[in-house]
Design a protein around this motif. Structure first.
Motif, PDB file in Angstrom:
ATOM      1  N   ALA A  56       0.839  -1.191   0.000  1.00  0.00           N
ATOM      2  CA  ALA A  56       0.000   0.000   0.000  1.00  0.00           C
ATOM      3  C   ALA A  56       0.875   1.242   0.000  1.00  0.00           C
ATOM      4  O   ALA A  56       1.973   1.238   0.558  1.00  0.00           O
ATOM      5  CB  ALA A  56      -0.932   0.006   1.210  1.00  0.00           C
ATOM      6  N   ILE A  57       0.368   2.285  -0.627  1.00  0.00           N
ATOM      7  CA  ILE A  57       1.034   3.585  -0.627  1.00  0.00           C
ATOM      8  C   ILE A  57       0.086   4.611  -0.014  1.00  0.00           C
ATOM      9  O   ILE A  57      -1.081   4.714  -0.421  1.00  0.00           O
ATOM     10  CB  ILE A  57       1.431   4.015  -2.052  1.00  0.00           C
ATOM     11  CG1 ILE A  57       2.484   3.061  -2.618  1.00  0.00           C
ATOM     12  CG2 ILE A  57       1.966   5.449  -2.052  1.00  0.00           C
ATOM     13  CD1 ILE A  57       2.881   3.371  -4.055  1.00  0.00           C
ATOM     14  N   LEU A  58       0.582   5.346   0.959  1.00  0.00           N
ATOM     15  CA  LEU A  58      -0.178   6.401   1.612  1.00  0.00           C
ATOM     16  C   LEU A  58       0.496   7.739   1.311  1.00  0.00           C
ATOM     17  O   LEU A  58       1.700   7.875   1.512  1.00  0.00           O
ATOM     18  CB  LEU A  58      -0.227   6.203   3.135  1.00  0.00           C
ATOM     19  CG  LEU A  58      -1.192   5.163   3.704  1.00  0.00           C
ATOM     20  CD1 LEU A  58      -0.813   3.755   3.284  1.00  0.00           C
ATOM     21  CD2 LEU A  58      -1.241   5.275   5.227  1.00  0.00           C
ATOM     22  N   ILE A  59      -0.288   8.691   0.832  1.00  0.00           N
ATOM     23  CA  ILE A  59       0.212  10.052   0.634  1.00  0.00           C
ATOM     24  C   ILE A  59      -0.500  10.956   1.630  1.00  0.00           C
ATOM     25  O   ILE A  59      -1.734  11.017   1.656  1.00  0.00           O
ATOM     26  CB  ILE A  59      -0.029  10.552  -0.804  1.00  0.00           C
ATOM     27  CG1 ILE A  59       0.665   9.630  -1.812  1.00  0.00           C
ATOM     28  CG2 ILE A  59       0.497  11.978  -0.961  1.00  0.00           C
ATOM     29  CD1 ILE A  59       0.463  10.052  -3.263  1.00  0.00           C
ATOM     30  N   GLY A  76      -4.445   9.984   1.255  1.00  0.00           N
ATOM     31  CA  GLY A  76      -4.911   9.122   0.185  1.00  0.00           C
ATOM     32  C   GLY A  76      -4.226   7.770   0.271  1.00  0.00           C
ATOM     33  O   GLY A  76      -3.000   7.691   0.423  1.00  0.00           O
ATOM     34  N   VAL A  77      -5.014   6.693   0.190  1.00  0.00           N
ATOM     35  CA  VAL A  77      -4.489   5.330   0.344  1.00  0.00           C
ATOM     36  C   VAL A  77      -4.806   4.524  -0.907  1.00  0.00           C
ATOM     37  O   VAL A  77      -5.944   4.551  -1.400  1.00  0.00           O
ATOM     38  CB  VAL A  77      -5.112   4.637   1.574  1.00  0.00           C
ATOM     39  CG1 VAL A  77      -4.535   3.226   1.735  1.00  0.00           C
ATOM     40  CG2 VAL A  77      -4.876   5.454   2.838  1.00  0.00           C
ATOM     41  N   ALA A  78      -3.811   3.800  -1.410  1.00  0.00           N
ATOM     42  CA  ALA A  78      -4.021   2.916  -2.557  1.00  0.00           C
ATOM     43  C   ALA A  78      -3.326   1.590  -2.291  1.00  0.00           C
ATOM     44  O   ALA A  78      -2.185   1.556  -1.826  1.00  0.00           O
ATOM     45  CB  ALA A  78      -3.486   3.546  -3.836  1.00  0.00           C
ATOM     46  N   LEU A  79      -4.023   0.499  -2.592  1.00  0.00           N
ATOM     47  CA  LEU A  79      -3.481  -0.856  -2.402  1.00  0.00           C
ATOM     48  C   LEU A  79      -3.216  -1.473  -3.762  1.00  0.00           C
ATOM     49  O   LEU A  79      -4.041  -1.375  -4.678  1.00  0.00           O
ATOM     50  CB  LEU A  79      -4.473  -1.711  -1.606  1.00  0.00           C
ATOM     51  CG  LEU A  79      -4.052  -3.145  -1.304  1.00  0.00           C
ATOM     52  CD1 LEU A  79      -2.858  -3.168  -0.353  1.00  0.00           C
ATOM     53  CD2 LEU A  79      -5.215  -3.924  -0.702  1.00  0.00           C
ATOM     54  N   ALA A 110      -6.808   9.596  -4.619  1.00  0.00           N
ATOM     55  CA  ALA A 110      -7.543   9.432  -3.366  1.00  0.00           C
ATOM     56  C   ALA A 110      -7.294  10.616  -2.434  1.00  0.00           C
ATOM     57  O   ALA A 110      -8.200  11.075  -1.729  1.00  0.00           O
ATOM     58  CB  ALA A 110      -7.133   8.120  -2.695  1.00  0.00           C
ATOM     59  N   LEU A 111      -6.057  11.122  -2.434  1.00  0.00           N
ATOM     60  CA  LEU A 111      -5.736  12.304  -1.630  1.00  0.00           C
ATOM     61  C   LEU A 111      -6.540  13.508  -2.115  1.00  0.00           C
ATOM     62  O   LEU A 111      -7.090  14.277  -1.302  1.00  0.00           O
ATOM     63  CB  LEU A 111      -4.236  12.594  -1.724  1.00  0.00           C
ATOM     64  CG  LEU A 111      -3.751  13.908  -1.099  1.00  0.00           C
ATOM     65  CD1 LEU A 111      -3.970  13.909   0.408  1.00  0.00           C
ATOM     66  CD2 LEU A 111      -2.267  14.139  -1.412  1.00  0.00           C
ATOM     67  N   TYR A 112      -6.636  13.660  -3.420  1.00  0.00           N
ATOM     68  CA  TYR A 112      -7.408  14.764  -3.991  1.00  0.00           C
ATOM     69  C   TYR A 112      -8.876  14.657  -3.581  1.00  0.00           C
ATOM     70  O   TYR A 112      -9.527  15.662  -3.258  1.00  0.00           O
ATOM     71  CB  TYR A 112      -7.259  14.748  -5.513  1.00  0.00           C
ATOM     72  CG  TYR A 112      -8.013  15.849  -6.223  1.00  0.00           C
ATOM     73  CD1 TYR A 112      -7.592  17.175  -6.143  1.00  0.00           C
ATOM     74  CD2 TYR A 112      -9.150  15.547  -6.989  1.00  0.00           C
ATOM     75  CE1 TYR A 112      -8.285  18.184  -6.793  1.00  0.00           C
ATOM     76  CE2 TYR A 112      -9.847  16.549  -7.644  1.00  0.00           C
ATOM     77  CZ  TYR A 112      -9.407  17.866  -7.543  1.00  0.00           C
ATOM     78  OH  TYR A 112     -10.111  18.866  -8.198  1.00  0.00           O
TER      79      TYR A 112
END
Length: 322
Positions: A194-197, A287-290, A307-309
């Protein structure tokens, strides 16, 4: 033997006398140019005499020559090496070599075999003399080498840290984040990640209202709060001005959402000190993406950014899942 000991005593006296003299003249510009040559000349004269006394082929002579060359390279500018070589050769050619060729000087007079016997290991004088002339220089050189290696390692670690850490927040910089993101693409067999911004809400207004010094303190405090909220295996770095990025591997979706929510809550609950009378709250949007099996890292990163936007559109101070 008696003459050799007298020379050793004289050398020790001159050395002790040189220490306070060099110390007093350490700020003198002219002395800085002359004293290295004086030091080299005295050391070279001492060593040449010892080499003559014990023989050029003796173990102590060879060790001393190697140690002296090593110390010259480490402690002095390279141009002094030429001065030393010329000075040493001059002494041998003018004084020692001419005397030995004419028969006025014997080879290794300190070890006159007619008086002390053959230099085998049962000869205590020969063994003690070899140790006396070899061990102290070796100890000095090994100690100096150990110090230099320690300083070199510390400097390498410091340079590595500078190249990997953000200068303000001390967390990983964007270069390290990029390397880790690229590594995710290269390892196709790994588990989803996962990446979290994380973006600080209205951070520009903090700089505009309170100044960049306060803004820098907000970034530093925010980085610490996020670092305390993630797992030890998670990778945190500063992605942009007020943006942070977290890479989470080997975790379930509830774990990932838990990390994101802890970061959001930690920032929302904290009050940044402006001065003795005022504190400010700076929230964040996340914003979180898996990743899925066929996703490349740039696609996952873009999904986290979208997702952050969306989190910002929804009102900020919240976590949005791609």
């Amino acid at each position: 033997m008696r003459f050799h000991l007298n020379i050793e005593i004289l050398e020790a006296f001159v050395t002790v006398l040189m220490i306070p003299t060099f110390h007093l003249l350490r700020h003198n510009t002219f002395a800085k140019k002359i004293l290295p040559h004086v030091c080299i000349a005295l050391i070279t004269t001492s060593l040449v005499f010892d080499w003559y006394s014990s023989g050029l082929l003796a173990a102590g002579t060879v060790i001393n020559a190697m140690d002296f060359l090593y110390l010259m390279i480490v402690l002095f500018d390279r141009r002094f090496l030429l001065t030393t070589l010329i000075y040493t050769i001059s002494i041998f050619v003018v004084f020692l070599s001419s005397g030995m060729v004419n028969g006025e000087m014997n080879y290794a007079p300190l070890f006159n075999l007619a008086n002390i016997g053959y230099p085998n290991f049962k000869n205590n004088f020969w063994l003690a003399s070899t140790l006396y002339s070899s061990v102290p220089p070796l100890i000095v050189c090994v100690s100096l080498l150990s110090t230099i290696l320690t300083q070199w390692r510390n400097r390498e670690n410091y340079i590595t840290q500078l190249s990997q850490r953000d200068g303000l927040t001390s967390i990983y910089n964007r270069r390290v984040l990029t390397e880790n993101l690229m590594a995710l693409d290269q390892n196709q067999s790994q588990l989803p990640y996962a990446i979290l911004i994380i973006d600080l809400d209205f951070f520009k207004s903090v700089n505009d209202t309170y100044g960049h010094i306060v803004g820098d303190h907000v970034l530093i405090d925010s980085a610490k709060l996020i670092q305390q909220s993630i797992r030890a295996t998670d990778i945190l770095g500063r992605y942009g001005g007020e943006e942070f990025l977290i890479i989470i591997q080997d975790a379930t979706m509830p774990d990932i959402q838990g990390v994101a929510e802890r970061c959001r809550k930690a920032l929302a609950d904290y009050r940044h000190v402006v001065d003795a009378k005022s504190k400010i709250q700076v929230t964040c949007s996340i914003g979180v993406a898996l990743s899925s099996h066929h996703d490349n890292v740039m696609h996952v990163l873009d999904s986290a950014d979208q997702a952050l936007y969306q989190a910002k559109i929804n009102g900020r101070n919240q976590v949005c899942l791609a």
